[in-house]
Structure formats: structure tokens, C-alpha cells
Scaffold this active site. Sequence first.
Site, PDB file in Angstrom:
ATOM      1  CB  SER A 119      -0.926   0.022   1.218  1.00  0.00           C
ATOM      2  OG  SER A 119      -0.160   0.030   2.422  1.00  0.00           O
ATOM      3  CG  HIS A 151      -3.950  -2.052   0.033  1.00  0.00           C
ATOM      4  ND1 HIS A 151      -4.592  -0.836  -0.064  1.00  0.00           N
ATOM      5  CD2 HIS A 151      -3.516  -2.146   1.312  1.00  0.00           C
ATOM      6  CE1 HIS A 151      -4.540  -0.218   1.105  1.00  0.00           C
ATOM      7  NE2 HIS A 151      -3.883  -0.984   1.954  1.00  0.00           N
ATOM      8  CE  LYS A 195      -6.962  -1.401   3.098  1.00  0.00           C
ATOM      9  NZ  LYS A 195      -7.418  -1.901   4.412  1.00  0.00           N
TER      10      LYS A 195
END
Length: 449
Positions: A240, A268, A300
Site C-alpha cells: 500500500s 489491497h 477496502k
Amino acid sequence: MGMGDQIRKQLAAAALKRQLERVSGEAQAQLDGAAPQVGARTGALADASWDARARFEAMPLYQQVKLMKQMGETLRVESPFFRVHEGMAGATTTIGGREYINFANYNYLGLASEPSVMAAAQDAIGHYGTSVSASRMVAGERPVQRELERALAAFYETDDCVAFVSGHATNVTVIGALFGHGDLIVHDALAHNSIVQGAQLSGAKRLSFAHNDWRELDSLLARVRHEYRNVVVVLEGLYSMDGDYPELERFVEIRRRHGVFLMVDEAHSLGVLGESGRGIREHCGVPSDEVDLWMGTMSKTLAGCGGFIAGCQPLIDMLRHLAPGFLYSVGLAPALAAASLAALEHLRAEPERVQALKAGGHQFLREARAAGFDTGTSAGYAVVPVITRSSLKAAQWANALFDEGINVQPIFYPAVEERAARLRFFICSTHLPEQITHTIAALARIANR
């Protein structure tokens, strides 16, 4: 600003940086030196000594916070943190009544504001309330919690899955529960704080290898593998801070050759990598069972909150019954479980969202490099840094962009080394090509001032 003012600011920044580097060690040494010796002091003197020590203001951590504030005041740079968003945040957001192009959130596929996802959360609240209010083991479960876990297990092609209420806590509690004295935890040098914290708290030996350097890992394990009972190697699917990813197939070969567990944090990379968003295993062509622990977050791509581990049944059984972060924590809120389940269904049914995200990330990387910016090792998948090599510059650029209606967060010392200070752009599938082009043009103007 005149040349003399600029030089004074740079000197002030350098001095504060050096002071910040020293403060933790010095403050702790001072506290240790001032610590009263048990049995050696009595009466008022001992009471005064203990009173001086038991102050939060004396802690090294607070000294760091104070110096960071002092740095901002000395350099006259307004803090870009803790801004209040007044509505849904995606490719755009509203702050202080003004709309901004937004590169400071992980809503990668735009599902956190998808009407059907929000409706699923609202329906769950209407049926189950806002919280289950207790541990799932001792107080029972709700169907939507297990539905989410089964859906994630199917998505990862594993036996089962267990969901936790926090992504950070997932890594901490899982690594700490599975490994201990006599074991070895090896992680990438740029691994997330949650991985490092879990390793430190486990009691196991902890080593790191150079970022994405599978050759160094191979050499390390060849030297020390025989000294430990269990060994786990921990990677991230997409880093990230830098936006790059490991050659997973190489690490799988190492897993086989040295007989170690392999854990991949897909916080991610889920919904980002792979043609259909199935993560790094799809991107690298690696079968699911070549990784022992698949970790991910719901905050996310999956539009909720919490973390999960997917893997074989013995692994999940151990975690479900004995992992402290599951056993002693409240169960995932039904609204969050329902939202993430609905988001996962969208991800499986709509690969065009993944393709739009890929196109936007690649466009941002391409145009940033063409404008002469240092984007490090980013591969252009959702995360693209613009490395400034100066904390002052990172903060100034972030504030100047904010003035032009663009919201992006700086990362600077002490979070990263001074030479690695940067702006970190998170791209979503909902970003328009013209928004990206406008942002790079604005950044170029600011950099050339």
C-alpha cells in the site's frame, strides 16, 4: 518566499528531524535514569519521583507527537490530516462544503456507495439491529456472518474462512495465536505494521528480507530453517505504500523447497489484481492451495469493515476456537457483514469494475511518469506514490493541491525515511480520465513553482 527564508526553513526542518530521531531514545534513557529504586527511597522523595514518571507528557511517544506539531508550526505548513468528509467518499468527496477530486480512500471499486450494497446493510440493521453485542462463540452467531465467510471461502477456493472485526487485529491475533517460542516469522521488509506487531507479540523469532527479494529469502531460509519448528513467510499481495507486488510464484517455490507456511495479506490486492479481481493468485497464475493463509480486509474493495482468514479446515478450526481476537471480541456487525457480502457479489458479477480500476491506475502512472515525477516501483494498480524526497515538500504539495480542489495525503518522516517522503494517490474505478489528467497537470504546475 525569498531564498533566505527558504534556506532558514530547510535548516529548521533538518534540525527538527534530527531532534525527532533522537527523542525516543533520549527520553526513555532519562526516564530510566530517573526511575526510583525500589526499597532505596522512601517518603516524599519516592512519591515525587514516581509522580514525575507517571505522566503521559513524559512518554517518548508524546514527545514525538509534540515535535511533529512543532515542525508544522515552525515551517508554517498546515496539517493535512483529520479533515472531515461530509458525505460519501469515492472519486470525489465534500470537505467544508466544497467538492474535491479524492485520492485519499480505499473505495477501489466504488462499492461503498453502491445503492444495493447500502440497501443490504440497511436491511440487516432492520432485522438484526446494529450490533451482535458479544462474542460469536459464547453468544451465538447470525446467518449473515457465516454466509459471508462461506462466500469468501468459495471465492478463495478454500475449505473455510473466519471473519474478524478489524483488519489490523486479524494479522496481530492470527500470527500471535499460531506461532510462538521455537518458531520463526519471516516477513518482507516493507510489511504492514499489523504483520510486524503480530510477529513481535507472538514470542517467535522475527526476521525480515529485502522488499520483494525472493532470492534473499531463499538464502536466509537455507541458513536458518533447520533451527526452528514452524516457519511462516508473510507477504502482501499489493504493497500500500509503493503500489508494487511480489512474484508470488517464486515464493511458492520457496515454500515447497523449505517446508514453510506462506501467508499473503490481500488487503489491497483483493478486487484490484487479476482480470476478474481475484487477487494476486489470479494475477500470477498461482493455485489457491499453494498459499496456506489468505488474509484480507473488508474495509477496502468489500465496502465494510473487518478482516478475514481463508484456508484449510484445521487452520480455521484453530482460529475460530482459540484466536484471542476472535474468541474474546464481539462478532462482526450484521450490517457490515451484509454490506461486504453484497460487495463480493458485485465483484464476482461485474469484472468491468476491475478493468476500469486497472485503466485508471495505469493512466495515472503513465501520465505521472511522463510529467517527470518519481513513482518508485509502482505497477499502476490502485496505488501510485509521487516521491518528493522531502517531508516539507510533501506537505506543501498536498496543501497546494487541496487549494486547487484535489485531496491527497502526504506520507512523511517519521512514517517513512526523509528521502522516501511522498504523496500517495489511491485510484478508484470511478475516477474519470479527465480527473486524472487534471490532477497530474495541477501537480506539475505546483512542482514547477
